[in-house]
Enzyme design. Sequence first.
Site, PDB file in Angstrom:
ATOM      1  N   TYR A   1     -21.392  25.420 -50.074  1.00  0.00           N
ATOM      2  CA  TYR A   1     -21.108  25.102 -48.677  1.00  0.00           C
ATOM      3  C   TYR A   1     -21.591  26.207 -47.748  1.00  0.00           C
ATOM      4  O   TYR A   1     -22.164  25.933 -46.685  1.00  0.00           O
ATOM      5  CB  TYR A   1     -19.610  24.889 -48.504  1.00  0.00           C
TER       6      TYR A   1
ATOM      7  N   HIS B   1     -15.931  30.357 -39.348  1.00  0.00           N
ATOM      8  CA  HIS B   1     -14.950  29.700 -40.207  1.00  0.00           C
ATOM      9  C   HIS B   1     -15.026  30.319 -41.594  1.00  0.00           C
ATOM     10  O   HIS B   1     -16.082  30.317 -42.223  1.00  0.00           O
ATOM     11  CB  HIS B   1     -15.227  28.199 -40.300  1.00  0.00           C
TER      12      HIS B   1
ATOM     13  N   LYS C   1     -25.464  20.110 -44.698  1.00  0.00           N
ATOM     14  CA  LYS C   1     -26.696  20.715 -45.178  1.00  0.00           C
ATOM     15  C   LYS C   1     -27.942  20.403 -44.346  1.00  0.00           C
ATOM     16  O   LYS C   1     -28.965  21.074 -44.504  1.00  0.00           O
ATOM     17  CB  LYS C   1     -26.955  20.274 -46.635  1.00  0.00           C
TER      18      LYS C   1
ATOM     19  N   PRO D   1     -24.002  13.840 -44.117  1.00  0.00           N
ATOM     20  CA  PRO D   1     -23.476  15.043 -43.463  1.00  0.00           C
ATOM     21  C   PRO D   1     -22.279  15.676 -44.152  1.00  0.00           C
ATOM     22  O   PRO D   1     -21.809  16.726 -43.700  1.00  0.00           O
ATOM     23  CB  PRO D   1     -23.085  14.524 -42.076  1.00  0.00           C
TER      24      PRO D   1
ATOM     25  N   TYR E   1     -11.263  18.118 -44.670  1.00  0.00           N
ATOM     26  CA  TYR E   1     -11.897  17.014 -45.387  1.00  0.00           C
ATOM     27  C   TYR E   1     -10.804  16.259 -46.127  1.00  0.00           C
ATOM     28  O   TYR E   1     -10.195  16.801 -47.063  1.00  0.00           O
ATOM     29  CB  TYR E   1     -12.930  17.532 -46.384  1.00  0.00           C
TER      30      TYR E   1
END
Length: 398
Positions: free
Chosen positions: A392, A79, A304, A300, A208
């Site tokens: 991220y 991704h 991480k 979550p 998100y």
Amino acid sequence: MGAGRTILKTQVGIVGAGPAGLMLSHLLSTSGIDSIVVEKRDHETIRTTHRAGILEHGSVRMLTETGVGSGVLDKGTRHEGIDLRFGGESHRLDFEDLVGESVWLYPQNEVFTDLAAARARDNGDVRYGVSDTAVADLATDVPKIRFTDAAGTGYEIHCDILVGSDGSGGICRRSIPAEARTDNFIEYPFAWFGILTAAPPSAPELVYANSDRGFALISQRSDTVQRMYFQCDPDEDPAAWSEEQIWDELQARVDGPDGFGLQRGSIFDKSVLKFRSYVCEPLRYGNLFLAGDAGHTVPPTGAKGLNLALADVRVLFEAVDSFYATGSRDLLEGYSDKALQRVWRAQNFSYWMTSMLHTRADAGPFERKRALGELGGVVGSRHGSAYLAEAYTGWPNA
């Protein structure tokens, strides 16, 4: 402690055969360092337990460079970004453009399967399905692990270094005297209602979503199975929700003028995941060293948890390897401080992502609009987007 038990001797004793424990055992074997791993769960239970699966580029590199990365490369999905969705619109963050890195979608149970196969291939000593596990003499030169194997035989492991990678509910952290550790934690006032569904992907990358109704995450697992979540009360009962209600709620959280619609399918798993951030300080007591969830947990939202565990293992392996190669304990003495630098950085990122994307039940108009302003600042600034992208995908030199 060892009366009536068979004594086993090794250099490193490891409690917990999740990815952290198995990765450490694998790395140690590459340097000729012996280890024994004990795990209360059986292999099949771990293999079939669904867990989150976003791997930072550093985690993927760690797996591939040590010979256990073929699974993620063959079956994982790369991704190169995520969508932040708010105000009914999606805003893609292009990680490759922003920081030149990406992440891989690869379930944690698959990481375990790959590592377990590597340990079996290399004749590693991993004992599943043990019971009555206890640790002792942690502040001595010979820490010990006591356990009963699946056949009912009692053992006691004598080792130089004992590693607790037995998760947040394990025995190792609780075996550190209360006066010798600080428990840092917060409870979040919300949880995630999670589902697994037999459906095609609704989006090519993770979405998100921040909405007036609360947060939602549209994730993937494979071409035919998807993982999705929506923010809920920690005491929510999954059984009280029908499939239609779940899908309607998820859709309401991502609705917008662009007509984004979810691919629906049969829901075969639903659960509520409560949120808590925790850090044990220090991550060491005597010759006991904590790694992964045994020493810290994160919500979550920032993906991480597994990556922090593997980062701990990298630092700890370098310290153990140095100890046996040179006799110096300097890196062992510095393990906790070094690992905690990344842990607290990840805690901050996870807390920030969680706070920015979720809507508290008692939030007023000011707080709601402030969060939207923050999201607008992230997507409207290359510097803001790059901060999120770097955190991220994983910080350099990790």
